[in-house]
Write a protein that holds these residues in place. Structure first.
Motif, PDB file in Angstrom:
ATOM      1  N   ALA A 220     -55.236  -1.984 -14.356  1.00 53.60           N
ATOM      2  CA  ALA A 220     -55.876  -2.667 -15.479  1.00 53.60           C
ATOM      3  C   ALA A 220     -57.363  -2.854 -15.211  1.00 53.60           C
ATOM      4  CB  ALA A 220     -55.211  -4.022 -15.729  1.00 53.60           C
TER       5      ALA A 220
ATOM      6  N   ILE B 272     -50.633   1.768 -23.227  1.00 54.54           N
ATOM      7  CA  ILE B 272     -51.936   1.952 -22.591  1.00 54.54           C
ATOM      8  C   ILE B 272     -53.030   1.538 -23.578  1.00 54.54           C
ATOM      9  CG2 ILE B 272     -53.493   3.606 -21.506  1.00 54.54           C
ATOM     10  CD1 ILE B 272     -50.893   3.040 -19.968  1.00 54.54           C
TER      11      ILE B 272
ATOM     12  N   THR C 175     -42.281  -2.033 -21.809  1.00 52.59           N
ATOM     13  CA  THR C 175     -43.419  -1.243 -21.356  1.00 52.59           C
ATOM     14  C   THR C 175     -44.631  -1.521 -22.231  1.00 52.59           C
ATOM     15  OG1 THR C 175     -41.936   0.495 -20.577  1.00 52.59           O
ATOM     16  CG2 THR C 175     -44.241   1.085 -20.878  1.00 52.59           C
TER      17      THR C 175
ATOM     18  N   TYR D 198     -49.107  -1.757 -13.227  1.00 59.55           N
ATOM     19  CA  TYR D 198     -50.119  -1.125 -14.068  1.00 59.55           C
ATOM     20  C   TYR D 198     -51.476  -1.204 -13.359  1.00 59.55           C
ATOM     21  CZ  TYR D 198     -46.712  -1.892 -17.856  1.00 59.55           C
ATOM     22  OH  TYR D 198     -45.581  -1.913 -18.633  1.00 59.55           O
TER      23      TYR D 198
ATOM     24  N   GLU E 104     -53.479   2.307 -16.994  1.00 60.75           N
ATOM     25  CA  GLU E 104     -52.548   3.336 -16.521  1.00 60.75           C
ATOM     26  C   GLU E 104     -51.245   2.688 -16.087  1.00 60.75           C
ATOM     27  OE1 GLU E 104     -52.329   6.757 -12.996  1.00 60.75           O
ATOM     28  OE2 GLU E 104     -54.228   5.758 -13.458  1.00 60.75           O
ATOM     29  N   LYS E 105     -50.133   3.386 -16.337  1.00 63.25           N
ATOM     30  CA  LYS E 105     -48.810   2.917 -15.897  1.00 63.25           C
ATOM     31  C   LYS E 105     -48.469   3.569 -14.565  1.00 63.25           C
ATOM     32  CE  LYS E 105     -44.630   1.066 -16.453  1.00 63.25           C
ATOM     33  NZ  LYS E 105     -44.241   1.204 -15.019  1.00 63.25           N
TER      34      LYS E 105
ATOM     35  N   GLU F 245     -42.950  -4.407 -12.484  1.00 67.69           N
ATOM     36  CA  GLU F 245     -43.566  -3.309 -13.217  1.00 67.69           C
ATOM     37  C   GLU F 245     -45.042  -3.301 -12.868  1.00 67.69           C
ATOM     38  OE1 GLU F 245     -42.988  -2.550 -17.264  1.00 67.69           O
ATOM     39  OE2 GLU F 245     -40.869  -3.100 -17.299  1.00 67.69           O
TER      40      GLU F 245
ATOM     41  N   ILE G 251     -54.995  -2.656 -20.239  1.00 64.95           N
ATOM     42  CA  ILE G 251     -54.101  -1.764 -19.499  1.00 64.95           C
ATOM     43  C   ILE G 251     -54.681  -0.354 -19.513  1.00 64.95           C
ATOM     44  CG2 ILE G 251     -51.786  -0.751 -19.390  1.00 64.95           C
ATOM     45  CD1 ILE G 251     -51.854  -3.672 -18.647  1.00 64.95           C
TER      46      ILE G 251
END
Length: 675
Positions: free
Chosen positions: A119, A148, A145, A117, A106-107, A115, A104
């Motif tokens: 990756a 990172i 969640t 991300y 960044e969100k 959700e 992962i």
């Protein structure tokens, strides 16, 4: 315009030109680029060290520009991830299931269903792989969640990026590909397993930011005001509700939600204030510089290293070095060097809207604001402060106006009112907010900090909501082409140069630019008047067809389509891009005549007009038709199926058309169909 006299300007322009042409398809082989670069650098070195023997050569500057162009091409080539043989685009097929090992990175902002991300792929089905991808995890009660840097095993479906299904829509697939993202993974939480949490510097900073946000949330901070504060100081806009974000956009204040020069400059001043008590010895001077640069880049990483953040941190790092060397820093040089360094590190930033708007706003503030400030020099301090805000706002807005209209097709008419009202309050919010963030690094924030901060942010939100509510001052659905974009900037720059020094040559250039802008507008008008087209759109569970003749568009659809013309984003995007406003709404017909072609529409009512040989057959709402028999009797030239049909029906129709060697167009695969 002194900046044009800097040699670095030409180097920067040709470097950026190399990146742009590579992105547009000019992609020589890697060996050719590097051989040409080595030869160019060799000749340049020879000319430099043997200049007293070879004499002055007028082509020296041109050779430097060509080398800069080659460096731009080589940089783009080096950062083109899908050129690697281990890239996942060479190992996967569209809409297929795989086992992925991911990290992962960044969100992103969540969607109603998933959700999201960014990756980094490590392995696919136990084979070495690499590349950046978008991870979508369906919402469920099990969701949490992901930190990172977490390493995951994911079983999911891979979908390649697809172009927009309908005309004139934002090309999200193209945007992702500019960020080196070529596909998305769709998975559910039961098919996901966390193997290891992250230990890199990036993950530590990101998770530290999450810790601060958690501490702020536990401090009984109102969620709406907290989302604004997190955006202001930590660069995270994921939690801002859509209504508030829209208010900031309509009021012309969305720029304050992005961490930029205002925020980074404030951090630098704050750090400088804290270090002021340290004696200015030679050793301490180096120590101060190191602390300031580390603090700036730590804050940049904490804020997510968005393009505007990277630009601001890079520029203020140059300013800090200049102050340390006791030299006046040429801000234009800092601007150009920061562009080169940032794009050398990450050329995909060039295609980021935030990066483009950030640099344009800063350039016009540096260039145009001093000229505007000379028009009036008030002696009253309050009037002087308001005038400075107005000139800065006008310069930034003028510099970003064409690009903003090109991307967003709207313009906030009361941007100057917003800035006069918000900016004074924003400074206080940032001071108190920075205090809250510092306390949040260690634990819960006390109420005597939270209460006034909430109150100020709430006042700011109300002021912006009031400005945004004045709909008559928000100009929406403005059509703007790339030709209009470039000629608009040519006109603005020529006009400002003429106002700066009203000589004959600049006046002639200004008149030519205005004439060229008019020619572009007339050309667009001519295209609008002389275009006729019929479009079958891709919409789920419903059908929409438009017929355009000149600037009049007739919309065919069911009652829900006819009643929502003004709110239909798909239709409004088409109308805006084609400079049409006049629309008519009608119910769907079974027969259309367009450009000497007969188009027959068959829906679930199975209305087939006898003895009619249609050129194009449009199937909607899953009709139970024996397509093989229909083809044998009427032999249509083209068959079209839109998104309102069952996929099982579509597969049967597709096979039948393939057998009969008749072109078949399915909008869920190929997008809209245009005649």
């Amino acid at each position: 315009m002194k900046i044009l006299q800097f040699p670095l300007v030409r180097v920067c322009i040709f470097f950026v030109l190399g990146l742009l042409l590579y992105q547009q398809g000019f992609q020589p082989k890697t060996t050719q680029i590097f051989i040409a670069l080595l030869l160019g650098l060799g000749v340049l070195s020879l000319l430099h060290f043997k200049k007293k023997y070879l004499g002055r050569w007028n082509g020296f500057g041109g050779l430097v520009c060509l080398i800069s162009f080659g460096i731009g091409l080589s940089t783009a080539t080096f950062h083109q991830e899908n050129k690697s043989r281990h890239h996942y685009t060479h190992q996967t097929e569209d809409q297929a299931a795989y086992n992925f090992r991911l990290i992962i990175h960044e969100k992103l902002k969540n969607t109603p269903k998933n959700e999201r991300y960014i990756a980094i792929i490590e392995r696919i089905d136990n084979h070495k792989s690499e590349g950046t991808i978008l991870l979508n995890i369906r919402h469920s009660s099990q969701n949490k969640t992901l930190p990172i840097g977490s390493r995951l095993n994911v079983e999911g479906l891979l979908y390649r990026n697809k172009a927009p299904f309908n005309p004139n829509q934002f090309d999200y697939s193209h945007y992702l590909e500019n960020q080196q993202i070529y596909a998305q993974i769709y998975a559910s939480w039961p098919k996901l397993k966390v193997v290891k949490t992250g230990t890199s510097i990036w993950s530590k900073f990101s998770n530290f930011r999450s810790k601060i946000i958690d501490n702020l949330k536990r401090s009984n901070f109102n969620s709406k005001e907290l989302a604004i504060m997190i955006a202001l100081l930590l660069g995270q806009q994921q939690d801002i509700d859509p209504e508030t974000l829209q208010d900031y956009q309509l009021a012309g204040a969305v720029h304050i939600l992005s961490v930029s020069g205002l925020h980074v400059g404030f951090i630098m001043l704050f750090i400088g204030f804290l270090l002021k008590s340290i004696p200015n010895t030679r050793r301490n001077s180096y120590l101060k510089l190191l602390i300031i640069i580390l603090a700036l880049w730590s804050y940049g990483i904490l804020a997510g290293l968005a393009p505007s953040v990277v630009r601001s941190v890079t520029m203020f790092s140059f300013v800090a070095v200049g102050h340390h060397l006791c030299r006046n820093v040429n801000i234009y040089h800092s601007l150009l060097v920061s562009i080169l360094l940032i794009l050398l590190w990450k050329p995909s930033f060039l295609f980021d809207v935030g990066f483009q708007l950030s640099y344009l706003a800063l350039f016009f503030i540096l260039w145009l604001q001093p000229l505007l400030a000379k028009l009036w020099e008030p002696k009253n301090k309050i009037a002087c402060y308001i005038w400075d805000i107005l000139t800065v706002s006008f310069a930034a807005q003028l510099g970003t106006l064409p690009l903003s209209i090109y991307y967003f097709h709207q313009f906030p008419g009361l941007f100057f009112v917003t800035n006069v009202v918000v900016l004074p309050l924003l400074g206080i919010i940032m001071i108190v907010g920075l205090l809250a963030v510092i306390i949040g690094c260690f634990g819960m924030v006390p109420s005597f900090v939270i209460v006034p901060l909430e109150m100020m942010i709430a006042i700011q939100n109300k002021c912006i909501a009031w400005v945004a509510s004045l709909d008559s001052f928000v100009f929406k659905n403005i059509g703007f082409t790339s030709g209009m974009l470039w000629t608009s900037y040519f006109t603005i720059i020529a006009l400002v140069l003429w106002l700066e020094k009203p000589v004959y040559r600049r006046a002639a250039t200004t008149l030519i630019s205005i004439l060229l802008l008019q020619v572009v507008f007339i050309h667009n008008k001519w295209n609008t008047v002389n275009t006729q087209e019929m479009i079958v759109y891709h919409l789920k569970k419903t059908t929409m067809i438009t017929v355009r003749k000149q600037n009049i568009v007739t919309v065919f659809g069911n009652d829900s389509i006819q009643n929502s013309v003004k709110d239909n984003r798909t239709l409004q995007s088409y109308l805006t891009a084609n400079f049409t406003e006049r629309t008519q709404s009608k119910s769907l017909r079974h027969l259309y005549y367009f450009n000497s072609k007969k188009i027959l529409l068959i829906d679930s009512s199975m209305t087939v007009l006898p003895e009619l040989k249609a050129d194009i057959l449009v199937l909607v709402n899953s009709p139970k038709i024996n397509l093989e028999r229909y083809i044998s009797v009427y032999n249509p030239k083209q068959i079209v199926a839109d998104g309102s049909n069952f996929k099982s029906y579509v597969q049967l129709w597709k096979a039948t058309c393939h057998k009969a060697k008749i072109p078949f167009h399915y909008t869920n695969e190929k997008g809209f169909y245009k005649i």
